[in-house]
Scaffold this motif. Structure first.
Motif, PDB file in Angstrom:
ATOM      1  N   PRO A   6      71.472  20.349   8.116  1.00 34.40           N
ATOM      2  CA  PRO A   6      70.518  19.319   7.689  1.00 34.40           C
ATOM      3  C   PRO A   6      69.105  19.865   7.566  1.00 34.40           C
ATOM      4  O   PRO A   6      68.782  20.931   8.114  1.00 34.40           O
ATOM      5  CB  PRO A   6      70.608  18.284   8.820  1.00 34.40           C
ATOM      6  N   ILE A   7      68.272  19.143   6.848  1.00 32.78           N
ATOM      7  CA  ILE A   7      66.862  19.504   6.749  1.00 32.78           C
ATOM      8  C   ILE A   7      66.178  19.164   8.066  1.00 32.78           C
ATOM      9  O   ILE A   7      66.385  18.089   8.629  1.00 32.78           O
ATOM     10  CB  ILE A   7      66.186  18.757   5.584  1.00 32.78           C
ATOM     11  N   VAL A 160      67.011  29.432   8.000  1.00 32.73           N
ATOM     12  CA  VAL A 160      66.571  29.510   6.610  1.00 32.73           C
ATOM     13  C   VAL A 160      65.354  28.612   6.394  1.00 32.73           C
ATOM     14  O   VAL A 160      65.314  27.461   6.841  1.00 32.73           O
ATOM     15  CB  VAL A 160      67.703  29.116   5.650  1.00 32.73           C
ATOM     16  N   VAL A 161      64.363  29.178   5.709  1.00 35.94           N
ATOM     17  CA  VAL A 161      63.177  28.430   5.295  1.00 35.94           C
ATOM     18  C   VAL A 161      63.128  28.484   3.777  1.00 35.94           C
ATOM     19  O   VAL A 161      63.015  29.553   3.180  1.00 35.94           O
ATOM     20  CB  VAL A 161      61.886  29.048   5.877  1.00 35.94           C
ATOM     21  N   GLN A 179      74.052  24.832  -2.281  1.00 30.78           N
ATOM     22  CA  GLN A 179      74.443  26.235  -2.437  1.00 30.78           C
ATOM     23  C   GLN A 179      74.091  27.038  -1.193  1.00 30.78           C
ATOM     24  O   GLN A 179      74.873  27.879  -0.731  1.00 30.78           O
ATOM     25  CB  GLN A 179      73.758  26.827  -3.677  1.00 30.78           C
ATOM     26  N   VAL A 180      72.912  26.773  -0.637  1.00 28.57           N
ATOM     27  CA  VAL A 180      72.474  27.474   0.573  1.00 28.57           C
ATOM     28  C   VAL A 180      73.393  27.119   1.747  1.00 28.57           C
ATOM     29  O   VAL A 180      73.818  27.991   2.511  1.00 28.57           O
ATOM     30  CB  VAL A 180      71.007  27.127   0.903  1.00 28.57           C
ATOM     31  N   GLU A 181      73.688  25.848   1.895  1.00 30.42           N
ATOM     32  CA  GLU A 181      74.567  25.408   2.982  1.00 30.42           C
ATOM     33  C   GLU A 181      75.930  26.080   2.881  1.00 30.42           C
ATOM     34  O   GLU A 181      76.499  26.523   3.888  1.00 30.42           O
ATOM     35  CB  GLU A 181      74.727  23.889   2.956  1.00 30.42           C
ATOM     36  N   GLU A 182      76.457  26.177   1.674  1.00 26.57           N
ATOM     37  CA  GLU A 182      77.755  26.822   1.467  1.00 26.57           C
ATOM     38  C   GLU A 182      77.666  28.311   1.816  1.00 26.57           C
ATOM     39  O   GLU A 182      78.560  28.862   2.466  1.00 26.57           O
ATOM     40  CB  GLU A 182      78.200  26.646   0.019  1.00 26.57           C
ATOM     41  N   ALA A 183      76.571  28.952   1.408  1.00 25.09           N
ATOM     42  CA  ALA A 183      76.398  30.378   1.681  1.00 25.09           C
ATOM     43  C   ALA A 183      76.309  30.655   3.174  1.00 25.09           C
ATOM     44  O   ALA A 183      76.805  31.672   3.664  1.00 25.09           O
ATOM     45  CB  ALA A 183      75.148  30.889   0.969  1.00 25.09           C
TER      46      ALA A 183
END
Length: 216
Positions: A6-7, A160-161, A179-183
């Motif tokens: 989550p953010i 991650v930022v 995409q970032v979450e999947e990576a």
């Protein structure tokens, strides 16, 4: 089982103000390090910032500290392949790692930097967290996976930022975050929360300050 990323939520007013005061205090460039024996004493917690070249790392550090030129030290000739240390009062160190993924750098320079980076990440006991900066316009690239794998292997928690989010609207940012979450599913050292920032607009800066201030 898929891990959620989550953010990061904005801090409450009291926490945000305490973090603001910390970063409004003395922040100074300490030294550039080219070898492990040049590292300052491991006498306080530290966090480091890693990211591809042109990801907005200097702008983020400037925004965090409220000083437009504090990170210029890492951009002057001769310092581009150094680990740059900044003091955050007497509480901790902010560590600016050289931008990676710059294809035009000489092979020997890149090899030397990679060796220094590996030794730093594997052997710095006071490193509390690495912040891996990802350009919101591009998402996670192969070169980002390389640094994340190194952090996994070194057992260094990283968060991650997302940078430059003002360049995208909310609808365009959503698939990038997916995409970032999947990576990040591939990386056990990834902290399960993403910080969304814009150095230009100031978005997410208070949140990131509070996270750093809370790492003892």
């Amino acid at each position: 089982m898929k891990v959620a990323f989550p953010i990061a939520a904005e801090p409450d007013a009291e926490t945000a103000e305490a973090a603001r005061l910390l970063f409004a205090g003395p922040v100074d460039f300490l030294k550039g390090v080219v070898a492990m024996d040049g590292l300052p004493p491991a006498d306080r917690p530290e966090v480091c910032f890693a990211g591809r070249s042109n990801v907005g790392k200097s702008s983020l550090i400037n925004a965090l500290t409220g000083r437009k030129g504090i990170a210029r030290a890492s951009n002057t000739p001769g310092r581009t392949q150094e680990i740059n240390y900044f003091t955050l009062g007497e509480k901790s160190y902010l560590v600016d790692l050289p931008g990676y993924g710059f294809a035009k750098a000489p092979v020997a320079v890149v090899a030397k930097w990679q060796a220094l980076l590996k030794n730093y990440l594997a052997g710095r006991p006071t490193l509390r967290r690495a912040f891996c900066l990802i350009d919101s316009r591009h998402g996670v690239k192969d070169v980002d996976h390389e640094i994340m794998k190194l952090l996994d292997k070194s057992a260094v928690p990283f968060q991650v930022v997302m940078t430059k989010t003002d360049k995208l609207g909310p609808s365009a940012l959503k698939p990038v975050l997916a995409q970032v979450e999947e990576a990040l599913q591939k990386h056990p050292a990834a902290y399960p929360e993403i910080v969304v920032t814009s150095s230009e607009k100031g978005h997410g800066i208070a949140t990131l300050r509070a996270i750093i201030a809370g790492l003892d």
